[in-house]
Scaffold this motif. Structure first.
Motif, PDB file in Angstrom:
ATOM      1  N   GLN A   3       0.810  -1.074   0.004  1.00 15.21           N
ATOM      2  CA  GLN A   3       0.067   0.081   0.127  1.00 15.21           C
ATOM      3  C   GLN A   3       0.974   1.261  -0.145  1.00 15.21           C
ATOM      4  OE1 GLN A   3      -1.587   0.789   4.472  1.00 15.21           O
ATOM      5  NE2 GLN A   3      -1.123  -1.690   4.007  1.00 15.21           N
ATOM      6  N   LEU A   4       0.509   2.458  -0.396  1.00 10.57           N
ATOM      7  CA  LEU A   4       1.053   3.567  -0.206  1.00 10.57           C
ATOM      8  C   LEU A   4       0.628   4.296   0.796  1.00 10.57           C
ATOM      9  CD1 LEU A   4       2.849   5.757  -2.013  1.00 10.57           C
ATOM     10  CD2 LEU A   4       0.635   6.839  -2.589  1.00 10.57           C
ATOM     11  N   CYS A   5       1.673   4.540   1.902  1.00 10.47           N
ATOM     12  CA  CYS A   5       1.629   4.956   3.203  1.00 10.47           C
ATOM     13  C   CYS A   5       2.528   5.977   3.343  1.00 10.47           C
ATOM     14  CB  CYS A   5       1.878   3.721   3.986  1.00 10.47           C
ATOM     15  SG  CYS A   5       1.247   4.019   5.585  1.00 10.47           S
ATOM     16  N   LYS A   6       1.866   7.032   4.287  1.00  8.99           N
ATOM     17  CA  LYS A   6       2.776   7.878   4.983  1.00  8.99           C
ATOM     18  C   LYS A   6       3.634   7.265   6.455  1.00  8.99           C
ATOM     19  CE  LYS A   6       1.441  12.047   5.421  1.00  8.99           C
ATOM     20  NZ  LYS A   6       0.897  13.699   5.751  1.00  8.99           N
ATOM     21  N   GLY A   7       4.745   7.823   6.484  1.00 14.28           N
ATOM     22  CA  GLY A   7       5.543   7.255   7.352  1.00 14.28           C
ATOM     23  C   GLY A   7       4.956   7.453   8.714  1.00 14.28           C
ATOM     24  N   ASN A   8       4.166   8.440   9.272  1.00 13.40           N
ATOM     25  CA  ASN A   8       3.538   8.343  10.729  1.00 13.40           C
ATOM     26  C   ASN A   8       2.510   7.614  10.729  1.00 13.40           C
ATOM     27  OD1 ASN A   8       5.324  10.282  11.521  1.00 13.40           O
ATOM     28  ND2 ASN A   8       3.825  12.214  11.262  1.00 13.40           N
ATOM     29  N   VAL A   9       1.809   7.222   9.643  1.00 10.91           N
ATOM     30  CA  VAL A   9       0.738   5.913   9.605  1.00 10.91           C
ATOM     31  C   VAL A   9       1.455   4.665   9.741  1.00 10.91           C
ATOM     32  CG1 VAL A   9      -1.377   5.040   8.353  1.00 10.91           C
ATOM     33  CG2 VAL A   9      -0.882   7.573   8.225  1.00 10.91           C
ATOM     34  N   ALA A  10       2.450   4.405   9.042  1.00  4.63           N
ATOM     35  CA  ALA A  10       3.224   3.221   9.115  1.00  4.63           C
ATOM     36  C   ALA A  10       3.437   2.740  10.573  1.00  4.63           C
ATOM     37  CB  ALA A  10       4.442   3.175   8.274  1.00  4.63           C
ATOM     38  N   VAL A  11       3.721   3.569  11.356  1.00  3.28           N
ATOM     39  CA  VAL A  11       4.276   3.299  12.651  1.00  3.28           C
ATOM     40  C   VAL A  11       3.155   2.932  13.411  1.00  3.28           C
ATOM     41  CG1 VAL A  11       4.663   4.686  14.926  1.00  3.28           C
ATOM     42  CG2 VAL A  11       5.980   5.056  12.984  1.00  3.28           C
ATOM     43  N   VAL A  12       1.934   3.354  13.371  1.00  2.00           N
ATOM     44  CA  VAL A  12       0.769   2.878  13.943  1.00  2.00           C
ATOM     45  C   VAL A  12       0.477   1.395  13.477  1.00  2.00           C
ATOM     46  CG1 VAL A  12      -1.663   2.999  14.523  1.00  2.00           C
ATOM     47  CG2 VAL A  12      -0.205   5.033  14.364  1.00  2.00           C
ATOM     48  N   LYS A  13       0.498   1.241  12.207  1.00  7.91           N
ATOM     49  CA  LYS A  13       0.392  -0.128  11.760  1.00  7.91           C
ATOM     50  C   LYS A  13       1.336  -1.268  11.991  1.00  7.91           C
ATOM     51  CE  LYS A  13      -2.176   1.729   7.513  1.00  7.91           C
ATOM     52  NZ  LYS A  13      -2.447   1.767   5.956  1.00  7.91           N
ATOM     53  N   GLY A  14       2.636  -0.585  12.335  1.00  8.65           N
ATOM     54  CA  GLY A  14       3.608  -1.653  12.760  1.00  8.65           C
ATOM     55  C   GLY A  14       3.162  -2.070  14.147  1.00  8.65           C
ATOM     56  N   ALA A  15       2.884  -1.023  15.001  1.00  9.58           N
ATOM     57  CA  ALA A  15       2.580  -1.183  16.285  1.00  9.58           C
ATOM     58  C   ALA A  15       1.548  -2.131  16.450  1.00  9.58           C
ATOM     59  CB  ALA A  15       2.051   0.186  16.915  1.00  9.58           C
ATOM     60  N   ILE A  16       0.540  -1.733  15.694  1.00 14.28           N
ATOM     61  CA  ILE A  16      -0.742  -2.791  15.809  1.00 14.28           C
ATOM     62  C   ILE A  16      -0.316  -4.519  15.551  1.00 14.28           C
ATOM     63  CG2 ILE A  16      -2.811  -3.569  14.880  1.00 14.28           C
ATOM     64  CD1 ILE A  16      -3.536  -0.429  14.603  1.00 14.28           C
ATOM     65  N   LEU A  17       0.614  -4.596  14.237  1.00 11.61           N
ATOM     66  CA  LEU A  17       1.003  -5.928  14.134  1.00 11.61           C
ATOM     67  C   LEU A  17       1.743  -6.320  15.209  1.00 11.61           C
ATOM     68  CD1 LEU A  17       2.014  -5.397  10.362  1.00 11.61           C
ATOM     69  CD2 LEU A  17      -0.047  -6.595  11.315  1.00 11.61           C
ATOM     70  N   ALA A  18       2.541  -5.378  16.065  1.00  5.74           N
ATOM     71  CA  ALA A  18       3.455  -5.840  17.047  1.00  5.74           C
ATOM     72  C   ALA A  18       2.642  -6.330  18.253  1.00  5.74           C
ATOM     73  CB  ALA A  18       4.269  -4.735  17.539  1.00  5.74           C
ATOM     74  N   GLY A  19       1.281  -6.160  18.219  1.00 10.47           N
ATOM     75  CA  GLY A  19       0.361  -6.557  19.556  1.00 10.47           C
ATOM     76  C   GLY A  19       0.068  -5.161  20.214  1.00 10.47           C
ATOM     77  N   THR A 171      10.973  11.807   7.343  1.00  8.70           N
ATOM     78  CA  THR A 171      10.658  10.551   7.058  1.00  8.70           C
ATOM     79  C   THR A 171       9.214  10.304   7.702  1.00  8.70           C
ATOM     80  OG1 THR A 171      12.909   9.920   7.606  1.00  8.70           O
ATOM     81  CG2 THR A 171      11.374   8.212   7.739  1.00  8.70           C
ATOM     82  N   GLY A 172       8.679  11.009   8.774  1.00 12.09           N
ATOM     83  CA  GLY A 172       7.375  10.931   9.140  1.00 12.09           C
ATOM     84  C   GLY A 172       6.450  11.324   8.372  1.00 12.09           C
ATOM     85  N   GLN A 173       6.709  12.226   7.423  1.00 13.61           N
ATOM     86  CA  GLN A 173       5.538  13.098   6.552  1.00 13.61           C
ATOM     87  C   GLN A 173       5.791  12.384   4.975  1.00 13.61           C
ATOM     88  OE1 GLN A 173       3.332  15.208   7.161  1.00 13.61           O
ATOM     89  NE2 GLN A 173       3.861  14.960   9.190  1.00 13.61           N
ATOM     90  N   MET A 174       6.715  11.622   4.907  1.00 20.48           N
ATOM     91  CA  MET A 174       6.873  11.399   3.195  1.00 20.48           C
ATOM     92  C   MET A 174       5.905   9.950   2.965  1.00 20.48           C
ATOM     93  SD  MET A 174      10.636   9.905   3.013  1.00 20.48           S
ATOM     94  CE  MET A 174      11.043   8.232   3.920  1.00 20.48           C
TER      95      MET A 174
END
Length: 349
Positions: A3-19, A171-174
């Motif tokens: 998916q096309l994703c913003k860095g700040n959003v990717a943080v949250v998606k990674g966090a959810i996958l991490a539990g 990195t957070g905004q791109m």
């Protein structure tokens, strides 16, 4: 799933996958999308999102959730992280795992909302009081914003310590492609945690040790833990095998440096890149090994020189270490850095 994703959003998606199932925070540019995404996604997986009344409140809520054994996170930028420093010292002192994301903006003070790397000292050296360390990871892409957040939760639990994802505003905004693959991540059982049952409700997790010998014993145990954590040092190298000039940088700077190496190589200049992925523990051994083959090191940062101190300590005067920095939200171009490489290459002749 790509998916096309913003860095700040990717943080949250990674966090959810991490539990991660709890987020407490307060929005601030250029990190606000982390809170916005957490508010959207974390409740969808049965978790808790709460916008605190301040950053001070947020970090203390993180303390409470971590004490209960929950994988929990918060995020902010420089001014907010300054307010969280006391709470981060308390978390480290109480050996409570959590993840804190710092999307760095220009400073000091309110500065501006453009990218910098000027929170290195505050996060890597421990901006709060007392003898403690943060585990610090530095992503350089949207993919790493997610992947290193997952790793941050794993290391935080492994060492019972706060872990920081230190990103710059760029990195957070791109936006970039992000590949996510669902994994069944089971957080380790935390027998030490306060569960809130009648049997354990009085079990208060604290960092206070009134007797000097008890506090010294506690700090020695923390010190031993931090020594063990050095095995977690991570880095990336590029074209370092025959390099005469070694470029060192992290975050968005490392991407510009990689392109600089490619331009320099086309002109016959033997440049290479070492990118620290963990800023603490710092990849000292890898840097020393790469530096043993070069004639000069150039450290580039979006600050007035913070990581450069760790580079100089690592090589211990065996190789000249020079510094080039931009501040105020300015990111150097490939052409600008190539000119710096040319200048240093000419001095070697």
């Amino acid at each position: 799933m790509r998916q096309l994703c913003k860095g700040n959003v990717a943080v949250v998606k990674g966090a959810i996958l991490a539990g991660c199932r709890a987020y407490y925070g307060y929005p601030i540019t250029p990190a606000s999308e982390i809170a916005e995404s957490a508010a959207l996604y974390i409740p969808q997986v049965g978790g808790t999102f709460l916008q605190a009344e301040s950053e001070v409140a947020a970090i203390n809520m993180v303390y409470g959730a971590a004490a209960a054994g929950v994988r929990v996170m918060t995020a902010s930028s420089g001014p907010g992280l300054s307010l969280m420093q006391e709470g981060m010292s308390y978390l480290a002192g109480a050996e409570l795992p959590c993840v804190v994301v710092d999307v760095v903006r220009g400073g000091p003070g309110l500065g501006n909302i453009a990218p910098e790397q000027s929170d290195y000292f505050a996060m890597v050296k421990g901006g709060g009081h007392g003898n403690y360390r943060n585990i610090v990871l530095a992503p350089a892409s949207v993919q790493e914003m997610a992947d290193l957040t997952v790793l941050a939760f794993e290391l935080a639990d492994k060492y019972r310590n706060p872990a920081v994802v230190l990103a710059d505003g760029f990195t957070g905004q791109m936006m970039e492609p992000l590949d996510l693959e669902y994994r069944e991540i089971v957080a380790p059982e935390k027998l030490w945690a306060v569960k809130g049952t009648p049997e354990t409700r009085a079990n208060l997790i604290s960092s206070i040790y009134l007797e000097p010998d008890q506090l010294e014993e506690h700090q020695r145990r923390l010190e031993a833990k931090y020594i063990r954590a050095h095995v977690e040092a991570r880095h990336e190298v590029y074209q370092t095998e025959d390099a005469e000039i070694l470029l060192v940088g992290y975050g968005i700077v490392s991407r510009v440096l990689r392109s600089t190496v490619e331009v320099a190589r086309k002109q016959g200049l033997k440049a290479g890149l070492l990118r620290p992925i963990t800023l603490w523990p710092f990849p000292t051994e890898a840097l020393v090994e790469a530096a043993s083959r070069v004639q000069k090191i150039l450290v580039v940062e979006l600050s007035n020189g913070q990581m450069v101190e760790d580079v100089r300590l690592a090589v211990n005067g065996k190789v000249p270490v020079e510094f080039y920095g931009r501040v105020g939200g300015n990111v150097p171009s490939v052409e600008e850095l190539h000119a710096q490489v040319l200048e240093r290459a000419a001095a070697l002749v």
